[in-house]
Design a protein around this motif. Structure first.
Motif: not given
Length: 449
Positions: A277-287
């Motif tokens: 959904q590209d929300a709540m957890t974003l790619e920025r957080d995964l990085t």
């Protein structure tokens, strides 16, 4: 902030004679409440005309003379940013012959609201500035106070503009008690729009939003989020469900960050949300999470390490991080429902948000808007928030897997309500108490004089 129990809120008996298909208790919802025309008309008269509702986000009107139109049950209101940064909520009808003045969103040319029919004009604050051919009108038709655009009550909170069509409505903060305090504690005012889009669903607005008042549906509807467990195996009591006065409710994780037993599990769960959904957890957080694979010792708590890493990254990047954010029961996910129709699903420094309202004048259709919100560096200049568009519920180009799974169930529910032999829904006391709480509050509103 104290949650309420069933005994502390009366169940619609006092209004049973005045509300069609009333709630007889908190466990059963008559099916007609989701499609009956008389019930829908009563909601228009006594709910939507008298309740505080989120009309727009402040990012939609960032500069003086920006405007956006808000529609609800045949009513149209213009939200206009003023030169002093305040916001006016103006009923969208010319004082001459009722022509709608503005539609959609935009910027007032020359700071003027102009009627497209005869060219009458108003300043951004609603005061009349020009009447074409004024000499041809009787003085009694041109009294300045009569020509001023009518206003409705407006307040700002949580990065949003709230309106109430009732001129006698009480303060917003009073209406949002106690969930406003809960959302303030996780810095709701820092969130800004990452993206925003909409779908129209063949379902009543209440039915559509009830799907998000519980996490009970996750293992069946979203099996990819169940960690490989079947419905029989998936623990049903992961969340703590709270209901509050005023129809508000919420739930949060019982175990918070402790549910992550490894960094791999943390990253996988985040990737599913990011991809889905590209929300709540974003790619920025995964990085931020990825380096923990090599840094985390065998005895270190994954949730604590993840929170520390996110906080350190935020502070280094100039992203606002309120003290104690990582200690919130909503930090690792949860939901806050703001009666009558607004949801916040926060996680970390992000949030997924829903607004659901009637569509047109048909009780069996609704507008369902979805926002992905996050917290940006304070120095980053964000563009004006604009809706990406209205997209079909099956359009995989614009909707991720998770919302598409939810949308499919909602329309099937609405169809099922019309099945011969189905009379009412049956709600779990533990997992679905927020649904009954919303309906009890709705009955209370509908019985008001």
């Amino acid at each position: 902030m104290t949650a309420i129990d069933d005994a502390s809120v009366g169940v619609g008996a006092s209004g049973a004679g005045r509300v069609p298909f009333p709630m007889r208790d908190r466990l059963h919802v008559p099916r007609e409440r989701y499609f009956d025309r008389g019930f829908h008309d009563l909601e228009k008269r006594k709910l939507w005309s008298r309740t505080w509702q989120m009309a727009c986000r402040l990012e939609e009107i960032p500069e003086p003379h920006d405007f956006v139109e808000y529609q609800i049950c045949g009513q149209s209101v213009l939200l206009v940013r003023q030169p002093d940064r305040s916001v006016k909520a103006l009923h969208n009808a010319c004082r001459h012959r009722a022509t709608q003045l503005e539609k959609g969103a935009g910027r007032l040319a020359g700071g003027q609201i102009v009627c497209p029919f005869h060219g009458w004009r108003w300043n951004a604050d609603g005061t009349n500035s020009f009447v074409y051919g004024a000499w041809g009108f009787a003085p009694e038709c041109l009294r300045p106070e009569d020509l001023r655009l009518r206003e409705c009550k407006v307040e700002l909170w949580g990065g949003c503009v709230w309106i109430n069509l009732d001129p006698d409505a009480g303060p917003l903060r009073e209406a949002l008690h106690p969930v406003a305090d809960l959302l303030d504690s996780i810095a709701i005012g820092n969130w800004q729009v990452k993206w925003w889009k909409e779908v129209v669903l063949h379902a009543n607005w209440k039915l559509a939003q009830e799907a998000f008042m519980e996490g009970y549906h996750v293992p069946q509807t979203h099996p990819q989020l169940a960690g490989g467990l079947s419905v029989d195996e998936f623990p049903v009591d992961l969340n703590r469900y709270d209901i509050y006065e005023g129809g508000h409710s919420g739930f949060g994780r019982k175990l918070t960050g402790e549910r992550y037993t490894s960094v791999d599990m943390l990253v996988l769960a985040g990737q599913l949300l990011s991809d889905g959904q590209d929300a709540m957890t974003l790619e920025r957080d995964l990085t931020v999470f990825e380096p923990l694979r090599n840094k985390l010792g065998p005895d270190e708590d994954v949730g604590t390490a993840a929170a520390d890493a996110l906080r350190d990254h935020a502070k280094g990047a100039g992203i606002p991080w309120p003290d104690g954010l990582e200690d919130s029961p909503l930090f690792f996910g949860g939901e806050v429902f703001v009666f009558p129709n607004l949801f916040f699903l926060p996680m970390y420094n992000n949030c997924l948000s829903y607004r659901i309202r009637p569509y047109g004048d048909d009780p069996e259709w609704c507008r369902f808007e979805v926002w992905s919100l996050t917290t940006y560096p304070e120095t980053e200049q964000r563009p004006r928030a604009q809706k990406l568009g209205r997209f079909d519920k099956d359009d995989s180009q614009y909707w991720g897997l998770i919302p598409m799974q939810d949308f499919s169930n909602i329309e099937r529910q609405q169809a099922g309500l019309h099945t011969v032999g189905f009379e009412e829904t049956r709600l779990a006391t533990e997992w679905e108490n927020a649904i009954g709480n919303m309906h009890v509050e709705l009955d209370r509103r509908l019985t008001r004089d």
